[in-house]
Write a protein that holds these residues in place. Structure first.
Motif, PDB file in Angstrom:
ATOM      1  N   ALA A 146       0.841  -1.199   0.000  1.00 57.83           N
ATOM      2  CA  ALA A 146       0.000   0.000   0.000  1.00 57.83           C
ATOM      3  C   ALA A 146       0.878   1.251   0.000  1.00 57.83           C
ATOM      4  O   ALA A 146       1.988   1.253   0.513  1.00 57.83           O
ATOM      5  CB  ALA A 146      -0.892   0.005   1.240  1.00 57.83           C
ATOM      6  N   ASP A 212       2.461  -9.036   3.364  1.00 58.11           N
ATOM      7  CA  ASP A 212       2.982  -7.675   3.165  1.00 58.11           C
ATOM      8  C   ASP A 212       2.067  -6.820   2.276  1.00 58.11           C
ATOM      9  O   ASP A 212       2.163  -5.594   2.290  1.00 58.11           O
ATOM     10  CB  ASP A 212       4.349  -7.772   2.470  1.00 58.11           C
ATOM     11  CG  ASP A 212       5.439  -7.048   3.243  1.00 58.11           C
ATOM     12  OD1 ASP A 212       5.175  -6.598   4.362  1.00 58.11           O
ATOM     13  OD2 ASP A 212       6.556  -6.935   2.714  1.00 58.11           O
ATOM     14  N   ALA A 215      -2.806  -4.646   2.987  1.00 58.68           N
ATOM     15  CA  ALA A 215      -3.383  -3.306   2.832  1.00 58.68           C
ATOM     16  C   ALA A 215      -3.352  -2.879   1.362  1.00 58.68           C
ATOM     17  O   ALA A 215      -4.304  -2.264   0.854  1.00 58.68           O
ATOM     18  CB  ALA A 215      -2.618  -2.304   3.695  1.00 58.68           C
ATOM     19  N   CYS A 250      -6.700  -6.052  10.101  1.00 52.36           N
ATOM     20  CA  CYS A 250      -5.862  -4.870  10.289  1.00 52.36           C
ATOM     21  C   CYS A 250      -5.434  -4.289   8.941  1.00 52.36           C
ATOM     22  O   CYS A 250      -5.456  -3.074   8.738  1.00 52.36           O
ATOM     23  CB  CYS A 250      -4.647  -5.246  11.133  1.00 52.36           C
ATOM     24  SG  CYS A 250      -3.643  -3.855  11.644  1.00 52.36           S
ATOM     25  N   HIS A 254      -6.430  -0.438   7.623  1.00 52.51           N
ATOM     26  CA  HIS A 254      -5.480   0.600   7.235  1.00 52.51           C
ATOM     27  C   HIS A 254      -5.424   0.801   5.720  1.00 52.51           C
ATOM     28  O   HIS A 254      -5.249   1.920   5.250  1.00 52.51           O
ATOM     29  CB  HIS A 254      -4.093   0.273   7.789  1.00 52.51           C
ATOM     30  CG  HIS A 254      -3.975   0.518   9.265  1.00 52.51           C
ATOM     31  ND1 HIS A 254      -3.149  -0.204  10.079  1.00 52.51           N
ATOM     32  CD2 HIS A 254      -4.606   1.409  10.072  1.00 52.51           C
ATOM     33  CE1 HIS A 254      -3.258   0.239  11.333  1.00 52.51           C
ATOM     34  NE2 HIS A 254      -4.139   1.206  11.351  1.00 52.51           N
ATOM     35  N   LEU A 293      -6.862   2.238  16.550  1.00 55.93           N
ATOM     36  CA  LEU A 293      -5.882   1.637  15.651  1.00 55.93           C
ATOM     37  C   LEU A 293      -5.919   2.306  14.276  1.00 55.93           C
ATOM     38  O   LEU A 293      -4.881   2.480  13.623  1.00 55.93           O
ATOM     39  CB  LEU A 293      -6.186   0.140  15.513  1.00 55.93           C
ATOM     40  CG  LEU A 293      -5.204  -0.690  14.709  1.00 55.93           C
ATOM     41  CD1 LEU A 293      -3.797  -0.613  15.301  1.00 55.93           C
ATOM     42  CD2 LEU A 293      -5.668  -2.144  14.656  1.00 55.93           C
ATOM     43  N   PRO A 296      -4.094   6.673  13.501  1.00 54.95           N
ATOM     44  CA  PRO A 296      -2.786   7.145  13.027  1.00 54.95           C
ATOM     45  C   PRO A 296      -2.652   7.089  11.501  1.00 54.95           C
ATOM     46  O   PRO A 296      -1.828   7.807  10.928  1.00 54.95           O
ATOM     47  CB  PRO A 296      -1.798   6.182  13.697  1.00 54.95           C
ATOM     48  CG  PRO A 296      -2.509   5.693  14.925  1.00 54.95           C
ATOM     49  CD  PRO A 296      -3.949   5.591  14.507  1.00 54.95           C
ATOM     50  N   VAL A 297      -3.418   6.254  10.848  1.00 52.77           N
ATOM     51  CA  VAL A 297      -3.385   6.182   9.379  1.00 52.77           C
ATOM     52  C   VAL A 297      -4.505   7.040   8.793  1.00 52.77           C
ATOM     53  O   VAL A 297      -4.288   7.801   7.853  1.00 52.77           O
ATOM     54  CB  VAL A 297      -3.493   4.719   8.897  1.00 52.77           C
ATOM     55  CG1 VAL A 297      -3.557   4.651   7.373  1.00 52.77           C
ATOM     56  CG2 VAL A 297      -2.295   3.909   9.410  1.00 52.77           C
TER      57      VAL A 297
ATOM     58  N   ILE B 240       2.309  -1.359  14.266  1.00 52.68           N
ATOM     59  CA  ILE B 240       0.863  -1.610  14.278  1.00 52.68           C
ATOM     60  C   ILE B 240       0.092  -0.450  13.636  1.00 52.68           C
ATOM     61  O   ILE B 240      -1.085  -0.585  13.308  1.00 52.68           O
ATOM     62  CB  ILE B 240       0.394  -1.907  15.724  1.00 52.68           C
ATOM     63  CG1 ILE B 240      -0.939  -2.625  15.714  1.00 52.68           C
ATOM     64  CG2 ILE B 240       0.341  -0.654  16.568  1.00 52.68           C
ATOM     65  CD1 ILE B 240      -0.894  -3.972  15.062  1.00 52.68           C
ATOM     66  N   VAL B 241       0.753   0.681  13.427  1.00 55.07           N
ATOM     67  CA  VAL B 241       0.091   1.838  12.808  1.00 55.07           C
ATOM     68  C   VAL B 241       0.727   2.153  11.448  1.00 55.07           C
ATOM     69  O   VAL B 241       0.594   3.261  10.955  1.00 55.07           O
ATOM     70  CB  VAL B 241       0.175   3.075  13.722  1.00 55.07           C
ATOM     71  CG1 VAL B 241      -0.591   2.818  15.015  1.00 55.07           C
ATOM     72  CG2 VAL B 241       1.629   3.441  14.029  1.00 55.07           C
ATOM     73  N   HIS B 242       1.393   1.191  10.840  1.00 57.01           N
ATOM     74  CA  HIS B 242       2.034   1.431   9.544  1.00 57.01           C
ATOM     75  C   HIS B 242       0.992   1.339   8.419  1.00 57.01           C
ATOM     76  O   HIS B 242       0.226   0.385   8.374  1.00 57.01           O
ATOM     77  CB  HIS B 242       3.145   0.403   9.317  1.00 57.01           C
ATOM     78  CG  HIS B 242       4.065   0.769   8.203  1.00 57.01           C
ATOM     79  ND1 HIS B 242       3.696   0.652   6.869  1.00 57.01           N
ATOM     80  CD2 HIS B 242       5.308   1.289   8.200  1.00 57.01           C
ATOM     81  CE1 HIS B 242       4.707   1.064   6.115  1.00 57.01           C
ATOM     82  NE2 HIS B 242       5.691   1.458   6.899  1.00 57.01           N
ATOM     83  N   PRO B 243       0.970   2.319   7.517  1.00 60.63           N
ATOM     84  CA  PRO B 243      -0.057   2.322   6.466  1.00 60.63           C
ATOM     85  C   PRO B 243      -0.017   1.092   5.559  1.00 60.63           C
ATOM     86  O   PRO B 243      -1.035   0.713   4.985  1.00 60.63           O
ATOM     87  CB  PRO B 243       0.277   3.571   5.636  1.00 60.63           C
ATOM     88  CG  PRO B 243       1.180   4.403   6.474  1.00 60.63           C
ATOM     89  CD  PRO B 243       1.876   3.485   7.419  1.00 60.63           C
ATOM     90  N   ALA B 244       1.129   0.457   5.437  1.00 60.00           N
ATOM     91  CA  ALA B 244       1.239  -0.691   4.531  1.00 60.00           C
ATOM     92  C   ALA B 244       1.440  -2.021   5.251  1.00 60.00           C
ATOM     93  O   ALA B 244       0.931  -3.042   4.813  1.00 60.00           O
ATOM     94  CB  ALA B 244       2.389  -0.473   3.552  1.00 60.00           C
ATOM     95  N   TYR B 245       2.196  -2.022   6.326  1.00 66.96           N
ATOM     96  CA  TYR B 245       2.674  -3.284   6.888  1.00 66.96           C
ATOM     97  C   TYR B 245       2.027  -3.689   8.212  1.00 66.96           C
ATOM     98  O   TYR B 245       2.460  -4.652   8.844  1.00 66.96           O
ATOM     99  CB  TYR B 245       4.200  -3.223   7.084  1.00 66.96           C
ATOM    100  CG  TYR B 245       4.959  -2.876   5.837  1.00 66.96           C
ATOM    101  CD1 TYR B 245       4.718  -3.550   4.640  1.00 66.96           C
ATOM    102  CD2 TYR B 245       5.924  -1.872   5.831  1.00 66.96           C
ATOM    103  CE1 TYR B 245       5.411  -3.242   3.481  1.00 66.96           C
ATOM    104  CE2 TYR B 245       6.628  -1.556   4.671  1.00 66.96           C
ATOM    105  CZ  TYR B 245       6.365  -2.239   3.502  1.00 66.96           C
ATOM    106  OH  TYR B 245       7.056  -1.928   2.371  1.00 66.96           O
ATOM    107  N   SER B 246       1.017  -2.951   8.661  1.00 68.42           N
ATOM    108  CA  SER B 246       0.446  -3.228   9.980  1.00 68.42           C
ATOM    109  C   SER B 246      -0.132  -4.633  10.081  1.00 68.42           C
ATOM    110  O   SER B 246      -0.176  -5.204  11.176  1.00 68.42           O
ATOM    111  CB  SER B 246      -0.642  -2.202  10.301  1.00 68.42           C
ATOM    112  OG  SER B 246      -1.693  -2.281   9.356  1.00 68.42           O
ATOM    113  N   THR B 281       3.360   7.984  15.676  1.00 65.56           N
ATOM    114  CA  THR B 281       2.399   8.093  16.775  1.00 65.56           C
ATOM    115  C   THR B 281       3.165   8.241  18.091  1.00 65.56           C
ATOM    116  O   THR B 281       4.203   7.616  18.267  1.00 65.56           O
ATOM    117  CB  THR B 281       1.527   6.822  16.803  1.00 65.56           C
ATOM    118  OG1 THR B 281       0.872   6.713  15.540  1.00 65.56           O
ATOM    119  CG2 THR B 281       0.488   6.880  17.908  1.00 65.56           C
TER     120      THR B 281
END
Lengths: 363, 363
Positions: A146, A212, A215, A250, A254, A293, A296-297, B240-246, B281
């Motif tokens: 993503a 990976d 999202a 999750c 996101h 959760l 933050p995105v 846990i707040v990653h736009p791609a890898y959460s 965050t």
């Protein structure tokens, strides 16, 4: 995967749906196809219920016979595997039915982690009888990570989330799409699972993509369709507190960068389905977890709830009480979209969307 | 994947590490191999730094030349791709080096989403020159959904989590393993990413497994090793707040059912790496998110912090101040495990483990 990509699901086909031992309560793909699919279901295969009728089990859909094996299925174009077992395996007791379908020249479609197109016997039979094998859970090539851009589309994005698996996220999503369209809103549907893909004829099977790219697989669909609609309803998966499937949830949360969430729950569900030692999480805590959760995105809010009250059977009053109690817990409007209709929560879910739509048209 | 499964990484091999344009700061696999790998690194390939020495860039590891291309590499057994670009693709500018290595009969190992073993040219060259291609990011067959059983093992499970990617989760994990072993504690390492797998010689590349199996791939490793150690240190991934890898992070959090978390952060990181429009965050919020999200599956606590202070260079005092400020934010002990050692947080990370170990031995 774009809306043009086709899983051999042009409307008007006649299909048989395999649901051995699980129809209707553990056969959500079968029921989804009966309720929302574009096809005529000519038979359901369930050896435990053979001799009964679909309407003996599911009232509000077109009727069809429930049969023991494919040999008893009337003339049709395709056999669809309508069960999604935990783990997504292929049960070898289904093999004779798949074999019989192919020998009759019928296509076979499935949404399992086990791919029909990698089964030597099925591949040979399909070639021999000029039939097609279609694995809707096989992601297309080219899905990637993503970029965090789903929020850039014009459409408002509404995502269904859950307290567990099998709480009615797909059903709620499809009921919301239908209700929104009835109000004249240009609503798109983002299919993320096998049943949604079978119904819509396109979509990315999010739970099957490389971890990976979870999202990214959602974002791809939103970027491709989000400027063609005023609102997108994204089919959610799993639950953010599920011991096995939370990663999928999750990634969808996101990747979709949803503006609004609808929390789906089943009445009296007190343990995670199939993971009975894990109690479900109370609703206010879940609301905080989903919103916290996501924030933050992309900031989001649980604006409404959908409660599956099927266990209340004919007791509409008990169902209504349960929905009201659920709305209180959520501190937001709620409905059972199948029993009472999605329209009851549509005002809050669509808040501002129709006006935006008119504004765009008026430009 | 078990500790016996081998990625051709018996110790004592001589390897060259490819890190074009990215050594050392954007070449975390290369630096990981230099710092923790069981192999002798005979050269690093980085055309932008050709002519320099490894110790010009990384002080505390064995020295080696930095060269422009594989032809300049001294005699060796294998070429390892030591870069992990966003998306995990293969840069075709690396092709001549991989080709040259294979032509010399050297094995080639990589941890990309792009598989060397599916590249026709490389496969042919490897066969011709009796060399081995090893994709450590290719998951083994048979990984499935989690059963929610990781907490059943005897070992305490410690997981590193992060405020972002590339904050030092693998480094912290390996430093903790080493520090624990120095105290005589029987500590196991659970590798979840390409570098960890290259160093340990086994492991599941969690970000490459099927999304539905993310938690299951971690659980599998814990069930297989968790009764052989008193503590397992699980290498975390992403944030846990990653736009791609959460999704990957969430699957590891729930699949590992970690008893304790160590939160890894880099000093002054204020935006997500590669996703600069997303601010990081704040630490207390992240602690709440990790603990709150884990709790419904398994109660856990952020017991310590690891701060990467490399941007402070030689200024140990500034680094110490930053670590202390980070500990205040966390309300828990913190260290920079590379600069000050992991021992500084080991008491709280291991609290009770040694005693349990003795108790078991005394039975």
């Amino acid at each position: 995967m774009t809306p043009d990509a086709n899983h051999a699901t042009e409307g008007g086909r006649r299909i048989a749906v395999l649901a051995h031992g699980k129809f209707p309560d553990r056969a959500k793909t079968a029921v989804g196809l009966l309720r929302y699919g574009p096809h005529e279901v000519v038979a359901v295969l369930d050896r435990d219920n053979a001799g009964s009728r679909v309407n003996d089990h599911v009232a509000d859909v077109d009727d069809a016979p429930v049969v023991e094996r494919f040999d008893e299925v009337p003339e049709c174009d395709a056999l669809v595997v309508g069960i999604a077992p935990i783990g997504g395996g292929f049960d070898d007791s289904w093999r004779p039915d798949v074999r019989a379908a192919l020998e009759r020249g019928c296509d076979v479609q499935a949404g399992l982690h086990y791919f029909l197109t990698e089964d030597e016997e099925f591949v040979e039979l399909a070639e021999e009888h000029d039939a097609t094998l279609d694995d809707v859970r096989k992601p297309h090539d080219g899905i990637g990570v993503a970029e965090g851009k789903a929020a850039d589309v014009d459409a408002e994005v509404v995502l269904t989330v859950g307290t567990d698996c099998s709480t009615g996220k797909m059903t709620t999503t499809l009921e919301l799409v239908e209700a929104a369209r009835e109000r004249g809103v240009d609503a798109g549907f983002i299919p993320t699972g096998q049943t949604g893909i079978m119904i819509a004829g396109w979509g990315n099977p999010i739970d099957r993509v490389v971890s990976d790219f979870t999202a990214g697989a959602v974002e791809e669909m939103i970027l491709e369709t989000g400027n063609d609609h005023d609102v997108l309803f994204v089919e959610g998966q799993g639950a953010i507190v599920h011991p096995a499937y939370s990663a999928v949830t999750c990634g969808i949360l996101h990747g979709s960068m949803a503006d609004r969430l609808v929390l789906c729950h089943e009445v009296d569900r007190d343990a995670i389905h199939g993971y009975e030692s894990f109690p479900t999480t109370d609703v206010p805590t879940l609301v905080d977890l989903y919103e916290g959760l996501a924030a933050p995105v992309h900031e989001t809010e649980v604006v409404a709830g959908a409660l599956n009250t099927r266990t209340h059977g004919d007791d509409a009053e008990a169902a209504r009480d349960a929905v009201e109690a659920y709305a209180d817990e959520l501190d937001a409007p709620a409905t059972d979209p199948v029993r009472f209709g999605a329209d009851e929560i549509l005002d809050v879910v669509l808040d501002g969307v129709a006006a935006e739509s008119n504004a765009v048209e008026g430009e």
